[in-house]
Design a protein around this motif. Structure first.
Motif, short mmCIF file in Angstrom:
data_model
loop_
_atom_site.label_atom_id
_atom_site.label_comp_id
_atom_site.label_asym_id
_atom_site.label_seq_id
_atom_site.Cartn_x
_atom_site.Cartn_y
_atom_site.Cartn_z
N TRP A 496 37.52 10.68 6.87
CA TRP A 496 38.40 9.57 7.25
C TRP A 496 39.51 10.07 8.17
O TRP A 496 39.94 9.35 9.08
CB TRP A 496 38.97 8.90 6.00
N GLN A 497 40.00 11.27 7.92
CA GLN A 497 41.02 11.82 8.82
C GLN A 497 40.45 12.04 10.22
O GLN A 497 41.12 11.81 11.23
CB GLN A 497 41.58 13.12 8.27
N GLN A 498 39.19 12.45 10.29
CA GLN A 498 38.53 12.64 11.58
C GLN A 498 38.35 11.31 12.30
O GLN A 498 38.65 11.20 13.50
CB GLN A 498 37.17 13.31 11.38
N LEU A 499 37.91 10.29 11.57
CA LEU A 499 37.56 9.03 12.21
C LEU A 499 38.75 8.12 12.45
O LEU A 499 38.78 7.37 13.44
CB LEU A 499 36.52 8.29 11.35
N PHE A 500 39.74 8.14 11.56
CA PHE A 500 40.80 7.14 11.61
C PHE A 500 42.22 7.72 11.72
O PHE A 500 43.18 6.95 11.82
CB PHE A 500 40.73 6.24 10.36
N HIS A 501 42.35 9.03 11.71
CA HIS A 501 43.69 9.63 11.76
C HIS A 501 43.78 10.75 12.79
O HIS A 501 44.48 11.73 12.59
CB HIS A 501 44.09 10.14 10.37
N GLY A 502 43.06 10.57 13.88
CA GLY A 502 43.19 11.47 15.01
C GLY A 502 42.87 12.93 14.72
O GLY A 502 43.45 13.82 15.36
N MET A 552 25.25 26.59 -9.25
CA MET A 552 24.83 26.96 -7.90
C MET A 552 25.90 26.55 -6.90
O MET A 552 26.31 25.39 -6.85
CB MET A 552 23.51 26.29 -7.52
N ASP A 553 26.33 27.50 -6.10
CA ASP A 553 27.28 27.27 -5.01
C ASP A 553 26.48 27.18 -3.72
O ASP A 553 26.00 28.18 -3.20
CB ASP A 553 28.28 28.43 -4.97
N ILE A 554 26.32 25.96 -3.20
CA ILE A 554 25.52 25.72 -2.00
C ILE A 554 26.46 25.51 -0.82
O ILE A 554 27.22 24.54 -0.77
CB ILE A 554 24.61 24.48 -2.16
N ARG A 555 26.41 26.42 0.16
CA ARG A 555 27.28 26.32 1.33
C ARG A 555 26.61 25.43 2.37
O ARG A 555 25.61 25.81 2.99
CB ARG A 555 27.56 27.72 1.89
N VAL A 556 27.17 24.22 2.53
CA VAL A 556 26.57 23.23 3.42
C VAL A 556 27.40 23.11 4.70
O VAL A 556 28.50 23.66 4.81
CB VAL A 556 26.47 21.86 2.73
N ALA A 557 26.85 22.38 5.67
CA ALA A 557 27.55 22.13 6.94
C ALA A 557 28.92 21.52 6.65
O ALA A 557 29.02 20.47 6.01
CB ALA A 557 26.72 21.22 7.82
N LYS A 558 29.96 22.14 7.18
CA LYS A 558 31.32 21.75 6.81
C LYS A 558 31.76 20.42 7.42
O LYS A 558 32.60 19.73 6.85
CB LYS A 558 32.30 22.85 7.23
N GLU A 559 31.23 20.05 8.57
CA GLU A 559 31.72 18.85 9.25
C GLU A 559 30.71 17.72 9.26
O GLU A 559 30.80 16.80 10.07
CB GLU A 559 32.13 19.22 10.68
N GLU A 560 29.76 17.77 8.34
CA GLU A 560 28.78 16.68 8.23
C GLU A 560 29.46 15.44 7.66
O GLU A 560 30.24 15.52 6.71
CB GLU A 560 27.62 17.11 7.33
N ASN A 561 29.14 14.29 8.25
CA ASN A 561 29.71 13.03 7.79
C ASN A 561 28.63 12.16 7.14
O ASN A 561 27.43 12.33 7.39
CB ASN A 561 30.34 12.26 8.95
N VAL A 562 29.08 11.23 6.33
CA VAL A 562 28.18 10.28 5.66
C VAL A 562 27.97 9.08 6.56
O VAL A 562 28.92 8.38 6.92
CB VAL A 562 28.74 9.82 4.31
#
Length: 584
Positions: A496-502, A552-562
């Motif tokens: 939400w910060q990426q999409l709506f808060h610059g 299990m600690d799964i390291r996923v893509a950090k900037e993936e959006n829903v």
């Protein structure tokens, strides 16, 4: 002679039963005996001064008690137990901070209609209102977030109060009930009588719907060309999944689920369109938007489902079946209100006969839409995409696991990509959106179904809110599998910060995190970490094959959006992030 002997034997049994029902017990003894009579097989809780007499009775009777490491863990475990078993979850805590620590869970259960009986210790009756040590006004605090609450002032009232609490929690629209138990009442003795019937003239929920209203629903099918069923959690609470399936198949009506309704209709069925709402499928949302008849069964038209109300189902006649009359017409104008139990309503609907409209063209259009606009994500070499992770969890569990989550991105990905074909396999925090819910809820779910696989899919942030409950897994060797979808952030906040808060990421990123595998090992629990896609499936298979708990600690893509997503202020037909399959 033989008949007389049998009659005398029966009279003796009745006399013994009456004596057993009416005997002198302490208030705490009454609590435990009442729980036993209600069929309670597990209590989740945490002791303290004001509730110690009750814990002494727990010690004497040997009733199964699970010691949480924080009261919030206890209440969420009780919620998970209730969600999966359908029986009321029981939570027992002490006064003051012990009681206030369960407030979040009580509010969560109230929003999601989960039956709980919460027993809080309280200071002695003579001290109430004096700001005594560890005193908190739990009646005042919880009045807005409970279905009902009681404070026991007379030990003779305790059996009636407990019986009423279980009745209220489990009938009508389920919900949490709190019993505040002063310490002096728990120590006082009185006559225990649990044989009286519940008599609540002011509480008479409507179970059987009005037949004329049922006929109106059936009659509306005659003209409908584009009907849709919106199935919510009320289907699951009413154990009405079979009746819903029969109704949808009989009249060939496509089905859409709410977030909490997932599993109420088979996810693999041709008539299933997916979850609707902010992160629902394009087809599910467009089906509602284009429908001419919307039959809501057990859903409450919340804002995350509807989007901007101005654009919600603009062309549809709305029928709303709900056991809570307060929900009907609250957010969406309703032409056909039906108050009653979802199971009873569907049974009555299935008994009726109608010359319904031909829905074949509608189903063909929606099927084409499903094929053209599926859920999607882009693969990226060895980077683990969270959507792929959920798909693989579905694969290695054969779609048969009980899945619990907190709230946020991992929750939405789980709802989108784990196809639920059975009821009560999906345990998540819906209305309140509670971080820290998923892990202790998984513990409660495992107690509800000891032989079923339970997978807690958690965010790296939410897990840290209740991580101390790893002690329960260690102590009891519960085979709960924890999967941390680790994107080193408060994922949905970051989105939400990426999409709506610059792209101003204010306090949503975690530059430093604990070593989760070492944390697991500190509790003698198997810990695993996966960084690369090629290792993921075999690691998940290893996790499921392990007989005990695993983290299990799964390291996923950090900037993936829903995606897809309905932005604030938009309607269901204005989804963003929708792609045709040839672009996916």
């Amino acid at each position: 002679m033989n008949t007389k002997w049998k009659a005398n034997e029966q009279n003796e049994q009745n006399h013994q039963s009456k004596e057993e029902m009416q005997r002198e017990l302490s208030g705490s003894g009454m609590v435990i005996e009442a729980l036993r009579r209600e069929g309670v097989d597990v209590i989740f809780g945490y002791p303290g001064g004001a509730i110690l007499p009750t814990y002494d009775e727990i010690y004497k009777t040997g009733i199964h008690h699970v010691l949480a490491r924080h009261e919030q863990g206890a209440i969420h475990a009780a919620e998970g137990y209730a969600r999966v078993s359908g029986k009321p979850g029981v939570c027992v805590v002490t006064s003051g901070p012990g009681a206030t620590n369960v407030v979040t869970g009580i509010a969560d259960a109230m929003m999601d209609s989960l039956p709980l009986v919460v027993i809080t210790g309280q200071v002695a009756s003579t001290l109430i209102g004096t700001d005594a040590f560890q005193e908190a006004d739990m009646i005042g605090i919880t009045m807005p977030i409970t279905k009902h609450n009681f404070q026991v002032r007379n030990v003779e009232e305790l059996p009636r109060i407990i019986k009423e609490a279980f009745h209220i929690a489990t009938t009508g629209r389920p919900g949490p009930v709190l019993i505040d138990l002063p310490k002096d009442v728990s120590l006082t003795t009185g006559m225990f009588d649990y044989d009286k019937e519940v008599n609540l003239p002011g509480y008479q929920p409507t179970i059987v719907p009005n037949r004329l209203q049922i006929k109106k629903v059936i009659d509306s099918l005659k003209e409908a060309k584009k009907p849709v069923i919106l199935a919510g959690a009320g289907i699951l609470h009413a154990h009405a999944a079979e009746e819903l399936y029969a109704f949808a198949k009989k009249y060939r009506i496509p089905v859409v689920n709410t977030l909490l309704g997932l599993g109420g209709f088979p996810g693999d069925d041709e008539l299933f369109l997916g979850m609707a709402g902010m992160h629902g499928t394009y087809t599910a949302n467009m089906a509602i938007h284009e429908s001419d008849l919307l039959i809501n069964i057990g859903a409450r038209f919340d804002d995350r489902l509807t989007g901007n109300l101005e654009f919600f189902a603009p062309n549809a006649k709305v029928a709303h079946i709900d056991i809570d009359p307060a929900e009907i017409g609250k957010n969406i104008p309703t032409e056909i209100p039906v108050v009653g139990c979802a199971k009873q309503a569907l049974e009555m609907l299935n008994e009726e006969e109608s010359q319904q409209g031909d829905t074949s063209a509608w189903i063909a259009k929606l099927t084409e839409m499903k094929n053209e606009f599926p859920l999607w994500y882009e693969e990226d070499g060895e980077t683990i995409k969270p959507q792929n992770l959920i798909e693989l969890i579905h694969e290695v569990t054969n779609g048969d696991a009980i899945v619990t989550t907190d709230v946020g991105q991992h929750q939405m990905w789980s709802a989108q990509f784990y196809r639920f074909n059975k009821p009560n396999r999906w345990v998540t925090s819906g209305g309140l959106g509670t971080m820290g819910f998923g892990f202790p809820a998984a513990i409660g779910a495992q107690f509800a179904e000891p032989k079923s696989p339970v997978v807690a899919v958690l965010g790296d942030a939410g897990f840290q809110m209740t991580a101390q409950e790893l002690s329960i897994l260690q102590e009891l060797n519960l085979p709960v599998k924890i999967v941390i979808v680790n994107n080193a952030s408060l994922g949905m906040v970051r989105q939400w910060q990426q999409l709506f808060h610059g792209e101003r990421y204010s306090n949503s990123l975690f530059p430093i995190q604990p070593n989760f595998t070492k944390l697991a090992e500190a509790y003698d629990i198997k810990g695993m970490r996966v960084d690369h896609l090629s290792d993921l499936k075999s690691a998940l298979e290893e996790m499921m094959a392990h007989p005990g708990p695993v983290l299990m600690d799964i390291r996923v893509a950090k900037e993936e959006n829903v995606y897809p997503m309905i932005s604030p202020g938009k309607g269901q037909h204005q989804m963003e992030g929708v792609k045709p399959c040839n672009e996916s």
